[in-house]
Design a protein around this motif. Sequence first.
Motif, PDB file in Angstrom:
ATOM      1  N   ARG A  40      -3.106   9.769  13.506  1.00  0.00           N
ATOM      2  CA  ARG A  40      -4.101  10.405  12.646  1.00  0.00           C
ATOM      3  C   ARG A  40      -5.101   9.393  12.096  1.00  0.00           C
ATOM      4  NH1 ARG A  40       0.609  13.183  11.847  1.00  0.00           N
ATOM      5  NH2 ARG A  40       0.505  15.465  12.033  1.00  0.00           N
ATOM      6  N   GLY A  41      -4.590   8.281  11.594  1.00  0.00           N
ATOM      7  CA  GLY A  41      -5.481   7.250  11.084  1.00  0.00           C
ATOM      8  C   GLY A  41      -6.334   6.638  12.173  1.00  0.00           C
ATOM      9  N   LEU A  42      -5.747   6.452  13.349  1.00  0.00           N
ATOM     10  CA  LEU A  42      -6.500   5.917  14.471  1.00  0.00           C
ATOM     11  C   LEU A  42      -7.646   6.847  14.840  1.00  0.00           C
ATOM     12  CD1 LEU A  42      -6.259   3.438  16.342  1.00  0.00           C
ATOM     13  CD2 LEU A  42      -4.924   4.855  17.901  1.00  0.00           C
ATOM     14  N   ALA A  43      -7.352   8.146  14.913  1.00  0.00           N
ATOM     15  CA  ALA A  43      -8.394   9.124  15.242  1.00  0.00           C
ATOM     16  C   ALA A  43      -9.440   9.233  14.140  1.00  0.00           C
ATOM     17  CB  ALA A  43      -7.767  10.490  15.503  1.00  0.00           C
ATOM     18  N   ALA A  44      -9.037   9.002  12.883  1.00  0.00           N
ATOM     19  CA  ALA A  44      -9.959   9.103  11.754  1.00  0.00           C
ATOM     20  C   ALA A  44     -10.840   7.870  11.587  1.00  0.00           C
ATOM     21  CB  ALA A  44      -9.178   9.350  10.464  1.00  0.00           C
ATOM     22  N   GLY A  45     -10.515   6.785  12.309  1.00  0.00           N
ATOM     23  CA  GLY A  45     -11.380   5.611  12.277  1.00  0.00           C
ATOM     24  C   GLY A  45     -10.920   4.481  11.386  1.00  0.00           C
ATOM     25  N   VAL A  46      -9.615   4.357  11.134  1.00  0.00           N
ATOM     26  CA  VAL A  46      -9.163   3.302  10.236  1.00  0.00           C
ATOM     27  C   VAL A  46      -9.474   1.914  10.790  1.00  0.00           C
ATOM     28  CG1 VAL A  46      -6.788   3.205  11.146  1.00  0.00           C
ATOM     29  CG2 VAL A  46      -7.250   2.537   8.765  1.00  0.00           C
ATOM     30  N   LEU A  47      -9.413   1.731  12.102  1.00  0.00           N
ATOM     31  CA  LEU A  47      -9.723   0.414  12.655  1.00  0.00           C
ATOM     32  C   LEU A  47     -11.207   0.098  12.531  1.00  0.00           C
ATOM     33  CD1 LEU A  47      -7.456   0.268  15.836  1.00  0.00           C
ATOM     34  CD2 LEU A  47      -6.927  -0.346  13.470  1.00  0.00           C
ATOM     35  N   GLU A  48     -12.046   1.053  12.844  1.00  0.00           N
ATOM     36  CA  GLU A  48     -13.488   0.848  12.720  1.00  0.00           C
ATOM     37  C   GLU A  48     -13.875   0.589  11.264  1.00  0.00           C
ATOM     38  OE1 GLU A  48     -11.904   3.250  14.357  1.00  0.00           O
ATOM     39  OE2 GLU A  48     -13.079   4.067  16.018  1.00  0.00           O
ATOM     40  N   ASN A  49     -13.273   1.338  10.348  1.00  0.00           N
ATOM     41  CA  ASN A  49     -13.567   1.127   8.927  1.00  0.00           C
ATOM     42  C   ASN A  49     -13.164  -0.272   8.479  1.00  0.00           C
ATOM     43  OD1 ASN A  49     -14.411   3.755   8.896  1.00  0.00           O
ATOM     44  ND2 ASN A  49     -12.743   4.529   7.628  1.00  0.00           N
ATOM     45  N   LEU A 103       0.831  -1.206   0.000  1.00  0.00           N
ATOM     46  CA  LEU A 103       0.000   0.000   0.000  1.00  0.00           C
ATOM     47  C   LEU A 103       0.863   1.252   0.000  1.00  0.00           C
ATOM     48  CD1 LEU A 103      -2.530  -0.993   2.830  1.00  0.00           C
ATOM     49  CD2 LEU A 103      -2.862  -1.269   0.357  1.00  0.00           C
ATOM     50  N   GLU A 104       0.323   2.326  -0.574  1.00  0.00           N
ATOM     51  CA  GLU A 104       0.880   3.662  -0.361  1.00  0.00           C
ATOM     52  C   GLU A 104       0.148   4.232   0.849  1.00  0.00           C
ATOM     53  OE1 GLU A 104       1.205   8.119  -2.325  1.00  0.00           O
ATOM     54  OE2 GLU A 104       0.397   6.469  -3.538  1.00  0.00           O
ATOM     55  N   GLN A 105       0.762   4.121   2.006  1.00  0.00           N
ATOM     56  CA  GLN A 105       0.116   4.497   3.256  1.00  0.00           C
ATOM     57  C   GLN A 105       0.210   6.009   3.470  1.00  0.00           C
ATOM     58  OE1 GLN A 105       1.523   0.205   5.133  1.00  0.00           O
ATOM     59  NE2 GLN A 105       2.164   2.082   6.129  1.00  0.00           N
ATOM     60  N   VAL A 106      -0.921   6.622   3.819  1.00  0.00           N
ATOM     61  CA  VAL A 106      -0.980   8.083   3.881  1.00  0.00           C
ATOM     62  C   VAL A 106      -1.536   8.588   5.222  1.00  0.00           C
ATOM     63  CG1 VAL A 106      -1.112   8.391   1.387  1.00  0.00           C
ATOM     64  CG2 VAL A 106      -3.226   8.047   2.692  1.00  0.00           C
ATOM     65  N   HIS A 107      -1.560   7.735   6.241  1.00  0.00           N
ATOM     66  CA  HIS A 107      -2.085   8.114   7.562  1.00  0.00           C
ATOM     67  C   HIS A 107      -3.560   8.502   7.485  1.00  0.00           C
ATOM     68  CE1 HIS A 107       1.842   7.990   9.563  1.00  0.00           C
ATOM     69  NE2 HIS A 107       2.310   8.438   8.418  1.00  0.00           N
ATOM     70  N   GLY A 108      -4.290   7.786   6.635  1.00  0.00           N
ATOM     71  CA  GLY A 108      -5.720   8.022   6.494  1.00  0.00           C
ATOM     72  C   GLY A 108      -6.530   6.865   7.031  1.00  0.00           C
ATOM     73  N   ALA A 109      -7.764   6.716   6.526  1.00  0.00           N
ATOM     74  CA  ALA A 109      -8.677   5.693   7.033  1.00  0.00           C
ATOM     75  C   ALA A 109      -9.325   4.878   5.927  1.00  0.00           C
ATOM     76  CB  ALA A 109      -9.760   6.361   7.889  1.00  0.00           C
ATOM     77  N   ASP A 110      -8.788   4.943   4.708  1.00  0.00           N
ATOM     78  CA  ASP A 110      -9.368   4.197   3.594  1.00  0.00           C
ATOM     79  C   ASP A 110      -8.947   2.735   3.644  1.00  0.00           C
ATOM     80  OD1 ASP A 110     -10.635   6.425   2.640  1.00  0.00           O
ATOM     81  OD2 ASP A 110      -9.131   6.866   1.113  1.00  0.00           O
TER      82      ASP A 110
END
Length: 240
Positions: free
Chosen positions: A121-130, A61-68
């Motif tokens: 940032r990803g944790l706060a944005a919901g990457v685990l929930e997503n 992956l190209e990881q970008v500290h997001g939640a996709d």
Amino acid sequence: MRPDWDLPAGVGALLTTRIGGGSSGAYAHFNLGDHVGDDPAAVAANRARLRRFLRADPLWLEQVHGADVVDAERCTGVPRADAAIARSPARACVVLTADCLPVLFCDDDARVVAAAHAGWRGLAAGVLENTVREMGVAPERVRAWIGPAIGPQAFEVGDEVRAAFVAADPLAASAFAARELPGKWLADLFALARLRLRRAGVMRVSGGGVCTVSAPERFYSYRRDGVTGRFASLVWLEKP
């Protein structure tokens, strides 16, 4: 090495360390990140060595500290995302880290697996929930494993980081310890991840607690070294 995770039959998982590869200098030795300034030939050789231990090609992956979250079997190239799921042995899910949280998932029936990269940032944005949602199974049937990351004695953050988590969940305040300097906190990413997973309905969580910063012989750490490599956390299905 195999993660300390109670896996159902039909699921495989692997955690790499910095030991055993062909990279040198700041990237010594088993760097798998191709975006950190290492010799591309060394990274390619390290990835080829890793591939020999896997059932299928990993989806980088190209990881970008997001939640996709992406579906590993429907992707071509290197998708821009921070998590991937797979429902067949065709691809292995993988994330690269050097202080951020790697979190692996599987379900009890070995029908779906996932890997997520969770910086704050990803944790706060919901990457685990997503990721849990995209797995498409009841959360109570999901097992999660938290890999090595920057520990609670090393991860200093500002007020804005604490505020981002506490605004979403007041219980997150327990994962922050005040520093002597006003506006500075020590953050426990492991505890924050467990809170997020619990809110998503995932109650069986293994791992956590291994600090990358304090283990320079085993793990890369961006906070400790600045210029450094990346290690991988992988999960895959071994049967259709």
